[in-house]
Design a protein around this motif. Structure first.
Motif, mmCIF file in Angstrom:
data_model
loop_
_atom_site.group_PDB
_atom_site.id
_atom_site.type_symbol
_atom_site.label_atom_id
_atom_site.label_comp_id
_atom_site.label_asym_id
_atom_site.label_seq_id
_atom_site.Cartn_x
_atom_site.Cartn_y
_atom_site.Cartn_z
ATOM 1 N N GLY A 23 -0.421 2.650 -3.232
ATOM 2 C CA GLY A 23 -1.548 3.490 -2.882
ATOM 3 C C GLY A 23 -2.730 2.686 -2.357
ATOM 4 O O GLY A 23 -2.647 1.471 -2.145
ATOM 5 N N THR A 24 -3.844 3.354 -2.173
ATOM 6 C CA THR A 24 -5.015 2.729 -1.545
ATOM 7 C C THR A 24 -5.720 1.712 -2.442
ATOM 8 O O THR A 24 -6.598 0.991 -1.982
ATOM 9 N N SER A 25 -5.348 1.641 -3.693
ATOM 10 C CA SER A 25 -6.009 0.709 -4.621
ATOM 11 C C SER A 25 -5.480 -0.724 -4.485
ATOM 12 O O SER A 25 -6.032 -1.636 -5.108
ATOM 13 N N THR A 26 -4.433 -0.912 -3.714
ATOM 14 C CA THR A 26 -3.849 -2.250 -3.586
ATOM 15 C C THR A 26 -4.817 -3.225 -2.937
ATOM 16 O O THR A 26 -5.630 -2.852 -2.089
ATOM 17 N N ARG A 85 0.825 -1.206 0.000
ATOM 18 C CA ARG A 85 0.000 0.000 0.000
ATOM 19 C C ARG A 85 0.859 1.256 0.000
ATOM 20 O O ARG A 85 0.509 2.263 -0.630
#
Length: 351
Positions: free
Chosen positions: A74-77, A70
């Motif tokens: 980023g938060t999309s992981t 992450r």
């Protein structure tokens, strides 16, 4: 830190060493399990449950790898990588593992560590056979030599095992423990190549993070099966009574079962890690190598008899271990030499 070991030889070796260490720690599982039964423990389903009940431990390394991803992605992981087909396959393996846990715990409850270790040593033969059938495992003269030596070592241990029979145990109890342990050996010899086959057939990239997820699901479903057994057998209600009557004391009772859960989880994590980094056959060989060590520790801590046969078995097991790795080293050097020769041939310009 995505742990793509299969594409990174150096990282693969590090993970293999780590998995071997975990498996070695897990080799103490039979001793802890036997300690529970020797000092007053009687619950076979509880002992079975403890073999995989420590699965929440796996959440800690999974969370570490998640937060590391992450921080980079980023938060999309994704939190988990496992897809539904792989989840179902892992669940089935988990149920089979739950039955292995019960069969093995039943045997350990009725047999000395030396005898149960002897029977479990036959698992290597089952692993080799199923590895050949399921994943087309290729055998070299060195790996065949290792399998033969380790099984001869197990056969040598069979001599005079009747002298180790627990006092006051009936023939029916002893032989039921014998055949249940043999069943555990055969079934786990099937499970190891089945895990390797699952890796090969998975329609997604297998990373070590995913391997930990697979092991967590396997342990979860094995624990669910054993929980059902505990509920039917009313083990949960019996735990406080058993703790108060435990010969080593109530506090040590809970210490023993917690340590049992942790050590057994190390064993399973080490096993699936070795399958990921190498093969199910190597995993079976390393488990077989640990058995004579368990024999010696049983002699030291539980004062079981150490006949000359056990010393011979230890020597044969170490010989088999060295034989396997010597063959692997030679094969690795041969592959590197062929790769270098191929690259040299490609670099030579055509006239």
């Amino acid at each position: 830190m995505e742990l793509e070991a299969q594409g990174n030889p150096a990282l693969n070796k590090v993970l293999l060493i780590l998995s071997c260490i975990l498996l070695s720690i897990g080799g103490g599982g039979p001793l802890i399990m036997r300690l529970y039964f020797i000092h007053g423990g009687k619950r076979v389903w509880l002992s079975s449950w403890l073999q995989t009940g420590g699965w929440p431990i796996i959440l800690f390394p999974l969370m570490i790898t998640y937060f590391n991803r992450r921080a980079k992605q980023g938060t999309s992981t994704k939190l988990f990588f496992m897809k539904p087909p792989l989840f179902i396959a892992s669940a089935v393996i988990g149920i089979l593992t739950g039955f292995v846990d019960y069969l093995y715990s039943y045997g350990v409850a009725r047999l000395p560590v030396s005898t149960s270790s002897l029977i479990i040593a036959s698992q290597l033969a089952f692993t080799a056979a199923f590895a050949f059938l399921l994943v087309k495992q290729k055998f070299t003269s060195y790996s065949i030599n290792a399998v033969v030596l380790l099984n001869i070592g197990a056969g040598v241990l069979a001599l005079h095992t009747s002298n180790d029979r627990p006092s006051g145990e009936t023939n029916k109890e002893y032989f039921s423990g014998f055949f249940m342990t043999l069943g555990a050996s055969a079934l786990y010899g099937f499970v190891l190549p089945l895990v390797e086959l699952t890796y090969k057939k998975a329609k997604q990239a297998i990373t070590y993070s995913l391997v930990m997820e697979i092991q967590m699901v396997i342990s979860l479903f094995a624990t669910i099966l054993c929980t059902i057994g505990m509920l039917i057998n009313k083990d949960f209600q019996a735990i406080p009574r058993e703790a108060r009557a435990f010969e080593l004391g109530e506090t040590k009772y809970y210490v023993v079962i917690v340590v049992n859960a942790i050590v057994c989880q190390c064993f399973f994590m080490g096993t699936v890690g070795i399958i990921f980094c190498a093969s199910s056959l190597l995993s079976g060989i390393l488990i077989a190598v640990l058995l004579p060590v368990t024999e010696i520790l049983a002699v030291i801590f539980y004062r079981e008899k150490f006949q000359a046969e056990k010393g011979v078995a230890l020597a044969l097991s170490l010989w088999g271990f060295v034989s396997y790795f010597y063959g692997e080293i030679k094969d690795d050097r041969k592959k590197k030499q062929i790769l270098v020769e191929t690259q040299v041939a490609q670099d030579i310009p055509n006239p």
